[in-house]
Design an enzyme around this catalytic site. Structure first.
Site, PDB file in Angstrom:
ATOM      1  CE  LYS A  54      56.037  17.098  49.297  1.00 23.97           C
ATOM      2  NZ  LYS A  54      57.988  16.439  49.733  1.00 23.97           N
ATOM      3  CD  GLN A  98      60.793  18.080  50.061  1.00 24.44           C
ATOM      4  OE1 GLN A  98      59.680  17.651  50.282  1.00 24.44           O
ATOM      5  NE2 GLN A  98      61.112  16.929  49.764  1.00 24.44           N
ATOM      6  CG  ASP A 121      57.525  11.982  53.822  1.00 25.37           C
ATOM      7  OD1 ASP A 121      56.880  11.480  52.876  1.00 25.37           O
ATOM      8  OD2 ASP A 121      58.294  12.262  53.958  1.00 25.37           O
TER       9      ASP A 121
HETATM   10  N1  GUN Z   1      62.502  14.099  48.533  1.00 24.26           N
HETATM   11  C1  GUN Z   1      62.069  13.597  48.027  1.00 24.26           C
HETATM   12  N2  GUN Z   1      60.908  12.343  47.615  1.00 24.26           N
HETATM   13  C2  GUN Z   1      60.894  13.026  48.767  1.00 24.26           C
HETATM   14  C3  GUN Z   1      59.375  12.192  49.759  1.00 24.26           C
HETATM   15  O1  GUN Z   1      58.461  11.981  49.260  1.00 24.26           O
HETATM   16  N3  GUN Z   1      59.491  12.842  51.713  1.00 24.26           N
HETATM   17  C4  GUN Z   1      60.344  13.547  52.036  1.00 24.26           C
HETATM   18  N4  GUN Z   1      60.339  14.141  52.987  1.00 24.26           N
HETATM   19  N5  GUN Z   1      61.581  14.147  51.428  1.00 24.26           N
HETATM   20  C5  GUN Z   1      61.601  13.280  49.948  1.00 24.26           C
END
Ligand code: GUN
Length: 302
Positions: A54, A98, A121
Protein backbone atom coordinates in the site's frame (compact mmCIF):
# COMPACT_ATOMS: atom_id res chain seq x y z
CA UNK A 1 -13.74 -23.78 -23.72
CA UNK A 2 -11.02 -22.15 -21.68
CA UNK A 3 -12.10 -19.00 -19.86
CA UNK A 4 -10.85 -15.51 -20.58
CA UNK A 5 -8.49 -14.49 -17.78
CA UNK A 6 -9.53 -11.24 -16.11
CA UNK A 7 -6.19 -9.73 -15.13
CA UNK A 8 -6.47 -7.58 -12.03
CA UNK A 9 -2.85 -6.65 -12.60
CA UNK A 10 -3.67 -5.07 -15.98
CA UNK A 11 -6.87 -3.36 -14.84
CA UNK A 12 -5.09 -2.05 -11.74
CA UNK A 13 -2.27 -0.63 -13.89
CA UNK A 14 -4.84 1.11 -16.11
CA UNK A 15 -6.60 2.70 -13.11
CA UNK A 16 -3.31 3.67 -11.41
CA UNK A 17 -2.21 5.50 -14.58
CA UNK A 18 -5.45 7.50 -14.41
CA UNK A 19 -4.94 8.21 -10.70
CA UNK A 20 -1.35 9.35 -11.24
CA UNK A 21 -2.46 11.92 -13.77
CA UNK A 22 -5.29 13.15 -11.53
CA UNK A 23 -2.94 13.39 -8.54
CA UNK A 24 -0.48 15.55 -10.48
CA UNK A 25 -3.37 17.77 -11.57
CA UNK A 26 -4.69 18.14 -8.00
CA UNK A 27 -1.23 19.13 -6.77
CA UNK A 28 -0.72 21.60 -9.63
CA UNK A 29 -4.20 23.18 -9.53
CA UNK A 30 -4.96 23.19 -5.81
CA UNK A 31 -1.63 22.64 -4.06
CA UNK A 32 -3.11 19.63 -2.27
CA UNK A 33 -1.08 16.40 -2.08
CA UNK A 34 -3.16 13.34 -1.13
CA UNK A 35 -1.97 12.03 2.25
CA UNK A 36 -2.33 8.44 3.42
CA UNK A 37 -1.28 6.91 6.73
CA UNK A 38 -1.20 3.15 7.20
CA UNK A 39 -1.21 2.02 10.82
CA UNK A 40 0.19 -1.44 11.47
CA UNK A 41 0.03 -3.00 14.93
CA UNK A 42 2.45 -5.87 15.50
CA UNK A 43 4.47 -7.75 12.90
CA UNK A 44 2.18 -10.29 11.24
CA UNK A 45 4.05 -11.16 8.00
CA UNK A 46 0.93 -11.07 5.78
CA UNK A 47 -0.19 -7.71 7.21
CA UNK A 48 3.35 -6.32 6.86
CA UNK A 49 3.49 -7.27 3.20
CA UNK A 50 0.03 -5.76 2.50
CA UNK A 51 0.98 -2.50 4.22
CA UNK A 52 4.31 -2.33 2.37
CA UNK A 53 2.47 -2.76 -0.94
CA UNK A 54 0.00 0.00 0.00
CA UNK A 55 2.86 2.36 0.87
CA UNK A 56 4.68 1.57 -2.37
CA UNK A 57 1.54 2.25 -4.43
CA UNK A 58 0.95 5.57 -2.62
CA UNK A 59 4.53 6.71 -3.26
CA UNK A 60 4.34 5.72 -6.94
CA UNK A 61 1.30 7.97 -7.37
CA UNK A 62 3.03 10.94 -5.72
CA UNK A 63 1.05 10.82 -2.47
CA UNK A 64 2.35 11.99 0.91
CA UNK A 65 2.46 8.66 2.72
CA UNK A 66 3.31 7.62 6.26
CA UNK A 67 3.85 4.12 7.58
CA UNK A 68 3.09 4.16 11.31
CA UNK A 69 4.20 0.86 12.88
CA UNK A 70 3.21 0.19 16.48
CA UNK A 71 4.21 -2.66 18.82
CA UNK A 72 1.79 -5.59 19.24
CA UNK A 73 1.29 -4.64 22.90
CA UNK A 74 0.18 -1.03 22.28
CA UNK A 75 -2.78 -0.27 24.53
CA UNK A 76 -6.22 0.34 23.06
CA UNK A 77 -6.14 3.82 24.58
CA UNK A 78 -2.85 4.70 22.86
CA UNK A 79 -4.10 3.36 19.52
CA UNK A 80 -7.29 5.43 19.81
CA UNK A 81 -5.15 8.51 20.60
CA UNK A 82 -3.04 7.82 17.50
CA UNK A 83 -6.15 7.61 15.32
CA UNK A 84 -7.34 10.89 16.81
CA UNK A 85 -3.99 12.52 16.00
CA UNK A 86 -4.39 11.63 12.32
CA UNK A 87 -8.08 12.61 12.35
CA UNK A 88 -6.85 16.11 13.20
CA UNK A 89 -3.91 16.23 10.77
CA UNK A 90 -4.88 18.29 7.70
CA UNK A 91 -2.07 16.72 5.60
CA UNK A 92 -3.72 13.30 6.00
CA UNK A 93 -6.78 12.50 3.88
CA UNK A 94 -6.90 8.75 4.39
CA UNK A 95 -6.31 6.61 7.50
CA UNK A 96 -5.98 2.86 7.20
CA UNK A 97 -5.71 0.65 10.27
CA UNK A 98 -4.54 -2.74 9.03
CA UNK A 99 -6.75 -5.56 10.28
CA UNK A 100 -6.80 -7.87 12.14
CA UNK A 101 -5.76 -6.12 15.35
CA UNK A 102 -4.37 -8.00 18.39
CA UNK A 103 -7.00 -9.65 20.59
CA UNK A 104 -6.70 -7.13 23.46
CA UNK A 105 -7.89 -4.31 21.18
CA UNK A 106 -11.57 -3.88 20.32
CA UNK A 107 -11.54 -3.57 16.52
CA UNK A 108 -15.02 -2.04 16.39
CA UNK A 109 -14.00 0.68 18.84
CA UNK A 110 -11.02 1.59 16.66
CA UNK A 111 -13.08 1.68 13.47
CA UNK A 112 -15.72 3.85 15.20
CA UNK A 113 -12.93 6.27 16.23
CA UNK A 114 -11.95 7.03 12.62
CA UNK A 115 -13.18 10.27 11.10
CA UNK A 116 -15.69 8.89 8.53
CA UNK A 117 -14.38 11.51 6.05
CA UNK A 118 -10.89 9.91 6.27
CA UNK A 119 -12.09 6.31 6.39
CA UNK A 120 -10.72 5.30 2.98
CA UNK A 121 -11.28 1.62 3.83
CA UNK A 122 -15.04 2.27 4.05
CA UNK A 123 -15.30 0.33 7.32
CA UNK A 124 -16.75 3.03 9.62
CA UNK A 125 -20.47 2.41 10.32
CA UNK A 126 -21.37 5.74 8.73
CA UNK A 127 -19.77 4.60 5.46
CA UNK A 128 -21.30 1.11 5.76
CA UNK A 129 -24.72 2.75 6.20
CA UNK A 130 -24.16 5.17 3.33
CA UNK A 131 -23.36 2.25 1.03
CA UNK A 132 -26.51 0.46 2.13
CA UNK A 133 -28.79 3.40 1.28
CA UNK A 134 -27.11 4.03 -2.08
CA UNK A 135 -25.23 7.21 -1.09
CA UNK A 136 -21.72 5.82 -0.67
CA UNK A 137 -18.75 8.08 -0.06
CA UNK A 138 -15.97 5.46 0.25
CA UNK A 139 -16.68 1.95 -0.99
CA UNK A 140 -14.64 -0.73 0.79
CA UNK A 141 -11.61 -1.44 -1.38
CA UNK A 142 -11.87 -5.16 -2.18
CA UNK A 143 -15.55 -5.13 -3.22
CA UNK A 144 -15.02 -1.81 -5.04
CA UNK A 145 -12.15 -3.48 -6.94
CA UNK A 146 -14.38 -6.44 -7.82
CA UNK A 147 -17.01 -4.10 -9.24
CA UNK A 148 -14.34 -2.34 -11.32
CA UNK A 149 -13.08 -5.70 -12.62
CA UNK A 150 -16.62 -6.56 -13.73
CA UNK A 151 -17.19 -3.16 -15.36
CA UNK A 152 -13.82 -2.99 -17.10
CA UNK A 153 -13.96 -6.60 -18.33
CA UNK A 154 -17.32 -5.83 -19.97
CA UNK A 155 -19.32 -8.13 -17.68
CA UNK A 156 -22.97 -7.08 -17.61
CA UNK A 157 -24.31 -6.96 -14.07
CA UNK A 158 -27.76 -5.56 -14.79
CA UNK A 159 -30.33 -8.31 -14.22
CA UNK A 160 -27.53 -10.85 -13.68
CA UNK A 161 -27.82 -13.61 -11.09
CA UNK A 162 -24.92 -12.92 -8.74
CA UNK A 163 -24.04 -15.45 -6.08
CA UNK A 164 -21.61 -14.42 -3.35
CA UNK A 165 -19.97 -17.13 -1.24
CA UNK A 166 -18.94 -15.64 2.12
CA UNK A 167 -20.57 -13.03 4.37
CA UNK A 168 -17.64 -11.14 5.89
CA UNK A 169 -17.87 -7.44 6.64
CA UNK A 170 -14.83 -6.82 4.40
CA UNK A 171 -15.98 -8.67 1.25
CA UNK A 172 -19.22 -10.68 1.23
CA UNK A 173 -21.69 -8.23 2.76
CA UNK A 174 -20.39 -5.11 0.99
CA UNK A 175 -20.09 -6.67 -2.49
CA UNK A 176 -23.67 -7.95 -2.17
CA UNK A 177 -24.78 -4.43 -1.23
CA UNK A 178 -22.82 -2.76 -4.02
CA UNK A 179 -24.18 -5.04 -6.75
CA UNK A 180 -27.81 -4.79 -5.71
CA UNK A 181 -27.86 -0.97 -5.82
CA UNK A 182 -29.95 0.75 -8.47
CA UNK A 183 -26.88 2.02 -10.34
CA UNK A 184 -24.62 1.43 -13.33
CA UNK A 185 -22.31 -1.52 -12.76
CA UNK A 186 -24.89 -2.98 -10.34
CA UNK A 187 -28.66 -3.73 -10.62
CA UNK A 188 -28.02 -7.44 -10.07
CA UNK A 189 -30.12 -10.07 -8.30
CA UNK A 190 -27.89 -11.10 -5.42
CA UNK A 191 -27.78 -14.24 -3.28
CA UNK A 192 -25.34 -14.55 -0.37
CA UNK A 193 -24.23 -18.04 0.71
CA UNK A 194 -22.36 -18.83 3.92
CA UNK A 195 -21.26 -21.64 6.22
CA UNK A 196 -24.86 -22.49 7.19
CA UNK A 197 -26.25 -22.46 3.64
CA UNK A 198 -27.92 -25.74 2.67
CA UNK A 199 -27.13 -27.27 -0.71
CA UNK A 200 -24.69 -24.53 -1.65
CA UNK A 201 -24.15 -25.96 -5.15
CA UNK A 202 -27.83 -25.38 -6.01
CA UNK A 203 -27.19 -21.67 -5.52
CA UNK A 204 -23.75 -21.45 -7.12
CA UNK A 205 -24.92 -23.34 -10.25
CA UNK A 206 -27.48 -20.59 -10.92
CA UNK A 207 -24.85 -17.85 -10.91
CA UNK A 208 -24.09 -15.79 -14.01
CA UNK A 209 -21.47 -14.13 -11.82
CA UNK A 210 -19.97 -16.13 -8.95
CA UNK A 211 -17.95 -14.21 -6.34
CA UNK A 212 -16.03 -16.42 -3.94
CA UNK A 213 -14.66 -15.28 -0.58
CA UNK A 214 -15.01 -18.53 1.35
CA UNK A 215 -11.59 -18.57 2.99
CA UNK A 216 -10.27 -22.01 2.00
CA UNK A 217 -8.81 -23.62 -1.15
CA UNK A 218 -11.04 -25.51 -3.62
CA UNK A 219 -14.23 -24.29 -1.91
CA UNK A 220 -15.66 -24.09 -5.43
CA UNK A 221 -15.18 -27.04 -7.76
CA UNK A 222 -16.18 -27.28 -11.43
CA UNK A 223 -19.45 -29.14 -10.70
CA UNK A 224 -20.63 -26.11 -8.69
CA UNK A 225 -20.27 -23.69 -11.62
CA UNK A 226 -22.64 -22.98 -14.51
CA UNK A 227 -21.24 -23.24 -18.05
CA UNK A 228 -20.23 -19.72 -19.18
CA UNK A 229 -20.28 -18.11 -15.71
CA UNK A 230 -17.93 -15.26 -14.76
CA UNK A 231 -15.97 -16.31 -11.66
CA UNK A 232 -14.27 -13.86 -9.31
CA UNK A 233 -11.93 -15.50 -6.79
CA UNK A 234 -11.23 -13.34 -3.74
CA UNK A 235 -9.37 -16.05 -1.80
CA UNK A 236 -5.69 -15.90 -0.91
CA UNK A 237 -4.48 -19.13 0.72
CA UNK A 238 -0.85 -19.90 1.51
CA UNK A 239 -0.57 -23.53 0.45
CA UNK A 240 3.20 -23.95 0.67
CA UNK A 241 6.57 -22.33 -0.01
CA UNK A 242 8.90 -22.19 -3.00
CA UNK A 243 12.23 -20.57 -3.83
CA UNK A 244 11.92 -17.07 -5.26
CA UNK A 245 12.76 -16.74 -8.97
CA UNK A 246 13.90 -13.11 -8.46
CA UNK A 247 15.97 -13.76 -5.32
CA UNK A 248 17.46 -17.29 -5.33
CA UNK A 249 17.74 -18.69 -1.80
CA UNK A 250 14.74 -16.71 -0.55
CA UNK A 251 11.55 -18.67 0.17
CA UNK A 252 8.21 -17.17 -0.90
CA UNK A 253 4.63 -18.33 -0.30
CA UNK A 254 2.75 -20.39 -2.88
CA UNK A 255 -0.69 -18.80 -3.16
CA UNK A 256 -3.96 -20.36 -4.23
CA UNK A 257 -7.47 -18.93 -4.33
CA UNK A 258 -10.74 -20.43 -3.10
CA UNK A 259 -11.68 -21.74 -6.56
CA UNK A 260 -10.33 -24.90 -8.19
CA UNK A 261 -8.88 -22.73 -10.96
CA UNK A 262 -7.63 -25.38 -13.42
CA UNK A 263 -10.95 -27.22 -13.57
CA UNK A 264 -13.25 -24.19 -13.30
CA UNK A 265 -11.50 -22.27 -16.07
CA UNK A 266 -12.64 -24.98 -18.52
CA UNK A 267 -16.27 -24.22 -17.67
CA UNK A 268 -16.36 -20.48 -16.96
CA UNK A 269 -16.39 -17.80 -19.67
CA UNK A 270 -14.08 -15.57 -17.60
CA UNK A 271 -12.16 -16.01 -14.35
CA UNK A 272 -9.72 -14.08 -12.15
CA UNK A 273 -6.38 -15.74 -11.29
CA UNK A 274 -4.70 -15.87 -7.87
CA UNK A 275 -2.36 -14.08 -7.56
CA UNK A 276 -2.91 -11.22 -10.03
CA UNK A 277 -6.70 -11.05 -9.85
CA UNK A 278 -8.58 -9.24 -7.10
CA UNK A 279 -5.44 -8.58 -4.99
CA UNK A 280 -3.94 -5.70 -7.01
CA UNK A 281 -7.38 -4.09 -7.25
CA UNK A 282 -7.78 -3.73 -3.47
CA UNK A 283 -4.72 -1.52 -3.18
CA UNK A 284 -5.67 0.45 -6.28
CA UNK A 285 -9.12 1.31 -4.94
CA UNK A 286 -7.53 2.41 -1.65
CA UNK A 287 -5.54 4.91 -3.72
CA UNK A 288 -8.74 5.93 -5.53
CA UNK A 289 -10.48 6.59 -2.20
CA UNK A 290 -7.53 8.55 -0.80
CA UNK A 291 -7.41 10.75 -3.91
CA UNK A 292 -11.19 11.24 -3.68
CA UNK A 293 -10.86 12.29 -0.03
CA UNK A 294 -8.11 14.78 -0.94
CA UNK A 295 -10.22 16.20 -3.77
CA UNK A 296 -13.16 16.68 -1.41
CA UNK A 297 -10.86 18.39 1.10
CA UNK A 298 -9.70 20.70 -1.71
CA UNK A 299 -13.32 21.68 -2.37
CA UNK A 300 -13.76 19.60 -5.51
CA UNK A 301 -16.89 17.48 -5.73
CA UNK A 302 -15.33 14.58 -7.64
N1 GUN B 1 -7.08 -6.77 6.27
C1 GUN B 1 -7.43 -7.54 5.22
N2 GUN B 1 -7.99 -6.78 4.26
C2 GUN B 1 -7.99 -5.51 4.71
C3 GUN B 1 -8.43 -4.27 4.16
O1 GUN B 1 -8.97 -4.18 3.05
N3 GUN B 1 -8.22 -3.18 4.95
C4 GUN B 1 -7.68 -3.26 6.17
N4 GUN B 1 -7.55 -2.15 6.87
N5 GUN B 1 -7.25 -4.39 6.72
C5 GUN B 1 -7.42 -5.51 5.98
Amino acid sequence: MSAKIISGKDVAAEIRAELKEETAKLIADKGVTPGLVTILVGADPASMSYVTAKQRAAKELGFHSIQDSQPADISEEDLLALVEKYNNDPAIHGILVQLPLPKHIDETKVLFALDPDKDVDGFHPVNVGRLMIGDAKFLPCTPFGIQQLLIRSGTKTEGAEVVVVGRSNIVGKPIANILLQKADGANATVTVCHTRTKNMEEHTRRADILIVAAGFPKAITADMVKEGAVVIDVGVNRVGEKESVKTPGKMVAILEGDVDFDAVKEKASAITPVPGGVGPMTITMLMFNTLKSAKLAAGLTE
